[in-house]
Design an enzyme around this catalytic site. Structure first.
Site, PDB file in Angstrom:
ATOM      1  N   SER A 199     -33.866  -7.273  28.106  1.00 33.16           N
ATOM      2  CA  SER A 199     -34.838  -8.323  28.432  1.00 33.16           C
ATOM      3  C   SER A 199     -34.125  -9.545  29.032  1.00 33.16           C
ATOM      4  CB  SER A 199     -35.670  -8.652  27.192  1.00 33.16           C
ATOM      5  OG  SER A 199     -36.825  -9.333  27.562  1.00 33.16           O
TER       6      SER A 199
ATOM      7  N   ASP B  53     -44.749  -1.539  27.444  1.00 35.53           N
ATOM      8  CA  ASP B  53     -44.111  -2.839  27.207  1.00 35.53           C
ATOM      9  C   ASP B  53     -45.103  -3.930  27.609  1.00 35.53           C
ATOM     10  OD1 ASP B  53     -42.593  -5.201  27.605  1.00 35.53           O
ATOM     11  OD2 ASP B  53     -40.785  -4.033  28.034  1.00 35.53           O
TER      12      ASP B  53
ATOM     13  N   HIS C 135     -41.574  -2.967  24.062  1.00 38.42           N
ATOM     14  CA  HIS C 135     -40.444  -3.819  24.449  1.00 38.42           C
ATOM     15  C   HIS C 135     -39.386  -3.951  23.361  1.00 38.42           C
ATOM     16  CE1 HIS C 135     -38.656  -6.729  27.157  1.00 38.42           C
ATOM     17  NE2 HIS C 135     -38.539  -7.610  26.180  1.00 38.42           N
TER      18      HIS C 135
END
Ligand SMILES: N[C@@H](CCC(=O)N[C@@H](CSC=O)C(=O)NCC(=O)O)C(=O)O
Length: 285
Positions: free
Chosen positions: A151, A227, A260
């Site tokens: 991320s 996600d 995620h």
């Protein structure tokens, strides 16, 4: 010169050691913490090292506790280093006001705007200070250094490797922010840390850097299709397009059902470590 390392804790893990250290970092002007996994092979001789950059709200412990990477690192003989995601305890007004800016959200760059520029120097910290500390104090095979992240940390892995060519022989990312100048998380962080002139932002934007001629070792990226940040913040298709246009080697894998979080990271971490081990093996330089 390296600052004094303070061992906070160590834990036997898959025949090796999971450790946590703290030191007084010159780059940030604060104490900084990081995790180190030493595989069993490190007791006998030097091993490659992979730095893992974590995402928003994470600390130096998140990866070590949640990713389950140590079993495969022990098998492959990889040292893992997991830094914190920002300086802590800076006392700067607003540093704790949001989860996507300030403490826990350093975006792996050196801020140029007051008051952030006084402490938020994560690029210098990761690529110079911690790099020097790790490669001098740990049994690291010379030159065998990889970089990966998740991320915000995926953004960090891509941009730091692009901005420091030759420093990282292997690079990969899980659900990375690939075009921070174009998405809300990145625009907020860049406006705060770099100021409103968007011309300065491109130097910290992976897609813009690749379009401008930056190149990476063969790149592995994984992305979950469930996600919640995919469409608004991550947009891996931008990376896919620019890599195709310029001939950058990219393996982008999309996985239905994965979200995620760290269940996703844990599901694919072994393949990322194998990617790094292949590229960092002696004789692959
Ligand atoms: N508080 C947020 C969620 C924060 C979050 O999901 N952080 C991710 C990284 S997001 C990009 O960098 C993360 O890795 N969290 C740690 C974890 O244990 O999952 C919200 O309210 O949505």
């Amino acid at each position: 010169m390296t600052s004094e390392l303070r061992l906070l804790s160590e834990h036997a893990c898959f025949g090796g050691l999971q450790c946590f250290f703290e030191h007084d970092a010159e780059s940030t002007g604060t104490p900084m913490r990081f995790g180190v996994y030493l595989p069993p092979q490190a007791a006998k001789g030097p091993c490659p090292v992979v730095f893992y950059l974590a995402g928003l709200t994470c600390t130096e412990e998140t990866f070590a506790i949640k990713a389950g990477a140590q079993r495969e690192a022990a098998r492959l003989g990889l040292i893992l280093v997991s830094p914190d995601t920002s300086p802590r305890g800076t006392g700067l007004e607003g540093a704790d006001a949001a989860w996507d800016f300030g403490h826990g959200a350093g975006f792996y760059l050196d801020a140029t705007v007051a008051p952030w520029a006084s402490h938020f120097r994560m690029e210098r910290y990761i690529t110079q200070e911690l790099h020097a500390l790790v490669t001098t104090c740990l049994p690291v095979l010379p030159g065998a250094v990889g970089l990966m992240g998740h991320s915000m940390g995926g953004h960090g892995a891509l941009t730091l490797a692009l901005r420091h060519p030759g420093q990282y022989r292997s690079v990969s990312a899980l659900a990375p922010i690939v075009a921070p100048s174009q998405v809300p998380w990145g625009r907020k962080a860049f406006a705060g840390y770099l100021g409103p002139d968007e011309a300065a932002w491109a130097a910290h934007d992976a897609c813009a850097l690749i379009a401008a001629g930056g190149r990476l070792p063969p790149l592995l990226v994984d992305q979950g299709l469930a996600d919640k940040f995919l469409a608004e913040q991550l947009q891996p298709e931008r990376l896919e397009t620019v890599c195709r246009e310029v001939g950058q080697d990219l393996t982008l894998r999309r996985h239905s059902a994965y979200d995620h979080g760290y269940y996703f990271v844990a599901s694919f971490i072994a393949e990322h470590l194998q990617h790094h081990a292949r590229l960092l093996a002696p004789g692959k330089a």
